[in-house]
Scaffold this active site. Structure first.
Site, mmCIF file in Angstrom:
data_model
loop_
_atom_site.group_PDB
_atom_site.id
_atom_site.type_symbol
_atom_site.label_atom_id
_atom_site.label_comp_id
_atom_site.label_asym_id
_atom_site.label_seq_id
_atom_site.Cartn_x
_atom_site.Cartn_y
_atom_site.Cartn_z
ATOM 1 N N HIS A 96 20.664 3.407 36.210
ATOM 2 C CA HIS A 96 19.673 2.020 36.071
ATOM 3 C C HIS A 96 19.126 1.538 36.646
ATOM 4 C CE1 HIS A 96 20.239 -1.079 32.870
ATOM 5 N NE2 HIS A 96 19.805 -1.929 33.734
ATOM 6 N N HIS A 144 15.027 -0.515 37.761
ATOM 7 C CA HIS A 144 13.781 -1.360 37.623
ATOM 8 C C HIS A 144 13.237 -1.312 38.814
ATOM 9 C CE1 HIS A 144 15.600 -4.185 33.965
ATOM 10 N NE2 HIS A 144 16.853 -3.550 35.077
ATOM 11 N N TRP A 199 17.150 -10.498 40.734
ATOM 12 C CA TRP A 199 18.031 -10.639 40.598
ATOM 13 C C TRP A 199 18.783 -10.173 41.294
ATOM 14 C CZ3 TRP A 199 14.316 -8.193 37.548
ATOM 15 C CH2 TRP A 199 13.597 -9.037 36.495
HETATM 16 N N1 17E Z 1 16.263 -7.407 33.639
HETATM 17 C C1 17E Z 1 17.794 -8.300 33.331
HETATM 18 O O1 17E Z 1 17.634 -8.357 31.868
HETATM 19 N N2 17E Z 1 18.483 -7.989 34.027
HETATM 20 C C2 17E Z 1 18.824 -6.855 35.180
HETATM 21 N N3 17E Z 1 20.189 -6.922 35.423
HETATM 22 C C3 17E Z 1 17.939 -7.108 35.833
HETATM 23 C C4 17E Z 1 16.615 -7.412 34.993
HETATM 24 C C5 17E Z 1 17.772 -6.409 37.399
HETATM 25 FE FE FE2 Z 2 19.138 -3.666 34.512
#
Ligand code: 17E
Ligand code: FE2
Length: 411
Positions: A56, A58, A314
């Protein structure tokens, strides 16, 4: 090339691993340690394991923290706002450059299988198109799965459903979702029905950001699990984060666990990310804001750890080292008991491979790809205690990475 003096998890003694080009040809017990013949790799009585897995992350948002503004509150929701500003500046080359740099960091830490969420709430789908190219261009380094991830919602974002369908048509491997972020509870539920239909129709896997909030009323996990159960898709479905479960009361959770077990879905927890983003609306006592990792594991369900972010809106830290996530996660989840420590690498290897549905492409078995790591310690416990490393990463029988540890002189 062969590997000598290898320890294998859960087995006594030393082993010789013979490679036949890009495949594992034989694994045999050694009666004693040997001097490595020229050209062979010496594991020096340390563990040899299949590659680490990043289940996981991004990769489209990586290395953007502070551009144009920092997330000052530390909440998930400010992260989504800051990312919306950065997303407006995303280009094809910008996405590819940052993703490639981050993949190099992952490879440096022994990761060879990666699942990346890519934001598809963008009418141009620029990041998704870039990541489809990156997936091809990095095949020699990693196996990459792309999740069509609707950061701003499927139902709550203009043309959200069509963008998801386009992303799958353009080559996404996995269908994502974000039900807790949809404008209403009903939209959260309908988004899950939509994404499960899409996955069933197209043969995609499913990985939903599910209940990533301390709100104990966020109960989309039960909807996802029931959809998976009814359709018989559980092993192909993953619930990421599920941090609201850390705030559910025990009576509800005990009923929920029955369904979760029947559904056979997988779980991913991102402990460094969640300890940072959650608990932000609490004073004291302050919640940890993680899902029930130890309880899910002890109930016999499949759970693994991921990094989620590297230097993005984040989470400001991260360097690709999944062992750092494992160490933090074991602490945060009360999993420093001896039996947990002694099988802790499951959380970044076998469990994650099961989540990614890697099947026979993964594992130290004769006939499988010669993808493996030589680690710096003889067992799981010592890997954690010494903050060990992957010293060598082999992919298809070729050395991808070799690490020389720092040495210390006393006096
Ligand atoms: N987007 C989200 O909705 N939640 C996260 N933890 C990250 C991106 C990194
Ligand atoms: Fe995520």
């Amino acid at each position: 090339m062969n590997i000598v003096n290898a320890r294998l998890r859960g087995r006594e003694g030393l082993f010789h691993i013979a490679l036949d080009g890009s495949r594992i040809a034989a694994i045999s017990a050694q009666p004693a340690a040997v001097i490595a013949p020229e050209g062979d790799l010496d594991a020096a009585s340390n563990l040899v394991v299949p590659p680490f897995v990043e289940p996981h992350i991004h990769l489209d948002a990586t290395l953007t923290a502070g551009e144009p503004a920092w997330n000052m509150s530390g909440t998930l929701f400010e992260g989504i706002e800051r990312w919306a500003e950065r997303k407006a500046l995303v280009t094809h080359e910008d996405t590819k450059t940052r993703a490639r740099k981050t993949i190099d960091m992952l490879v440096d830490h022994g990761i060879q299988h990666v699942r990346t969420h890519v934001d598809v709430t963008d009418p141009s789908l620029a990041a998704l198109k870039a990541m489809v190219e990156v997936r091809e261009e990095t095949r020699h380094l990693i196996d990459l799965q792309i999740v069509a991830f609707p950061q701003e919602g499927i139902e709550s974002y203009a043309n959200g459903r069509a963008l998801m369908e386009q992303a799958v048509a353009l080559g996404a491997d996995v269908v994502g979702g974000i039900p807790h972020f949809e404008n209403t509870r009903d939209q959260g539920v309908s988004s899950i029905k939509f994404l499960m239909d899409l996955a069933e129709r197209t043969g995609c896997l499913v990985d939903v950001h599910c209940d990533e909030t301390d709100d104990p009323q966020s109960r989309f996990l039960e909807v996802l699990a029931e959809e998976a159960r009814v359709r018989g898709m559980g092993e192909r479905v993953t619930a990421s984060h599920t941090v609201a479960m850390g705030s559910y009361d025990n009576a509800y959770c005990s009923k929920l666990f029955r369904l979760l077990k029947m559904s056979k879905i997988n779980f991913v927890s991102c402990p460094t990310e969640s300890i940072h983003l959650q608990g932000r609306f609490d004073s004291y006592p302050k919640r940890r804001g993680l899902t029930r990792v130890a309880e899910i594991d002890r109930a016999g369900m499949n759970i693994c750890f991921g990094q989620d972010s590297i230097v993005d809106p984040w989470y400001p830290l991260g360097n690709g080292n999944i062992l750092r996530i494992l160490e933090a996660g074991l602490h945060i989840c009360h999993m420093l008991g001896y039996s947990d420590l002694q099988r802790s690498l499951d959380l970044i290897t076998d469990n994650s491979a099961r989540t990614l549905h890697l099947g026979e492409r993964y594992g130290l078995e004769v006939g499988r790809p010669a993808n493996l790591l030589i680690l710096s310690a003889p067992d799981d416990y010592e890997m954690i205690r010494t903050q060990g490393y992957a010293l060598v990463s082999l992919r298809n029988g070729e050395v991808l990475m070799r690490r020389t540890p720092a040495s210390v002189q006393r006096g």
